[in-house]
Enzyme design. Structure first.
Site, PDB file in Angstrom:
ATOM      1  N   HIS A 175      20.180  13.646 -29.848  1.00  0.00           N
ATOM      2  CA  HIS A 175      18.911  13.096 -29.363  1.00  0.00           C
ATOM      3  C   HIS A 175      18.846  12.973 -27.840  1.00  0.00           C
ATOM      4  O   HIS A 175      18.406  11.955 -27.298  1.00  0.00           O
ATOM      5  CB  HIS A 175      18.607  11.764 -30.046  1.00  0.00           C
ATOM      6  CG  HIS A 175      18.373  11.906 -31.518  1.00  0.00           C
ATOM      7  ND1 HIS A 175      17.259  12.543 -32.022  1.00  0.00           N
ATOM      8  CD2 HIS A 175      19.127  11.546 -32.576  1.00  0.00           C
ATOM      9  CE1 HIS A 175      17.343  12.560 -33.342  1.00  0.00           C
ATOM     10  NE2 HIS A 175      18.459  11.973 -33.701  1.00  0.00           N
TER      11      HIS A 175
ATOM     12  N   SER B 247      16.495   9.366 -37.672  1.00  0.00           N
ATOM     13  CA  SER B 247      17.074  10.665 -37.338  1.00  0.00           C
ATOM     14  C   SER B 247      17.134  11.555 -38.578  1.00  0.00           C
ATOM     15  O   SER B 247      16.106  11.921 -39.145  1.00  0.00           O
ATOM     16  CB  SER B 247      18.461  10.473 -36.708  1.00  0.00           C
ATOM     17  OG  SER B 247      18.984  11.683 -36.220  1.00  0.00           O
TER      18      SER B 247
END
Length: 290
Positions: free
Chosen positions: A183, A74
């Site tokens: 996400h 990420s």
């Protein structure tokens, strides 16, 4: 975070100084002294984690270490791109400050959340997500290891998915203390806002390849790096696929740089043949034989 590194190594201290200058504020003081409630705000957490990671990488680079591949989970993909020379650190720290702000503002507090599902039996996830949605959003956010995945979406849908996962035989299914549902499709407003910032930032070709979050594929160009950072915002982090890709290329040793040891902990669960060490403090450097 990072205070011991900055105190022991001028090259690490220089990274914190550069972050302070890039943001026009004392991020280093927040990292070293807190307060914790301010550090946990994602608009602060993201540049803080990036800075600690690059400070640790700067120490390793000074010792002569150079990776064959890089990857980041990420936010960590920004650190990986800085390490690979694709993105300048000052640009990266400004980008992740914006990224954090946009993510926090994309979803009002309480509307979305995330949950970890541990040892969910194979083949159960898609059915659980479909049943839990009830017209809301809930989807896979982090595909971390064979035994660990994270879901994200509307709070009600995530709660329903947690209950269904427990009923389906998951060893654990727990809500996570997060400030936003990262996400998943709820992050599309943040993705749209971030595009202008990414488009104006300079991305160079990578000195060594990166395996990205969005597709778990190897990239080498600045254009692919920019697109990957854009696409990862509402998309799941394909970490399990990333590590398996690297292992398939013969990578057996991994160094996790920065704060924490989460990724090192996932390695053995993904493949017992892989070894990893975490470098986040001066004492950790004793683990290296360089």
């Amino acid at each position: 975070m990072g205070q011991a590194l900055a105190g022991a190594f001028p090259v690490a201290r220089a990274v914190f100084d550069e972050a302070d200058k890039a943001l026009g504020e004392a991020l280093s003081r927040l990292c070293f002294e807190g307060p914790d409630d301010q550090l946990r705000l994602t608009a602060n957490t993201q540049p803080a984690l990036l800075t600690v990671s690059i400070a640790a990488f700067a120490v390793l680079k000074e010792r002569g270490l150079s990776p064959d591949y890089v990857a980041g989970h990420s936010l960590g993909e920004y650190s990986a791109l800085v390490a690979a020379g694709s993105l300048q650190f000052a640009d990266a720290v400004r980008l992740v400050r914006k990224r954090g702000e946009y993510m926090q503002e994309a979803v009002p507090p309480g509307v979305g959340t995330m949950a970890a599902l541990l040892k969910l039996p194979d083949g159960k996830l898609e059915g659980i997500l479909a049943e839990a949605a009830e017209g809301e959003i809930v989807s896979a956010a982090n595909l971390n290891s064979p035994d660990q995945l994270v879901i994200a979406g509307h709070t009600g849908a995530v709660n329903r998915a947690v209950a269904l996962a427990k009923a389906a035989g998951a060893r654990r299914a727990v809500l996570l203390p997060v400030s936003a549902p990262f996400h998943c499709a709820l992050m599309q407003p943040a993705q749209a806002r971030l595009k202008a910032d990414l488009d104006t930032a300079a991305f160079a070709g990578l000195a060594f390849p990166l395996v990205n979050n969005w597709q778990a594929r190897e990239i080498r160009t600045g254009a692919d790096a920019r697109e990957g950072l854009y696409q990862q915002v509402p998309s799941p982090v394909r970490w399990l696929e990333t590590i398996r890709y690297l292992a398939g290329r013969g990578v057996t040793q991994y160094i996790e740089v920065g704060a924490g040891t989460v990724l090192t902990g996932l390695l053995k669960n993904i493949d017992p043949a892989l070894t990893g060490i975490a470098i986040g403090s001066p004492a950790d450097l004793e683990k290296l034989r360089v």
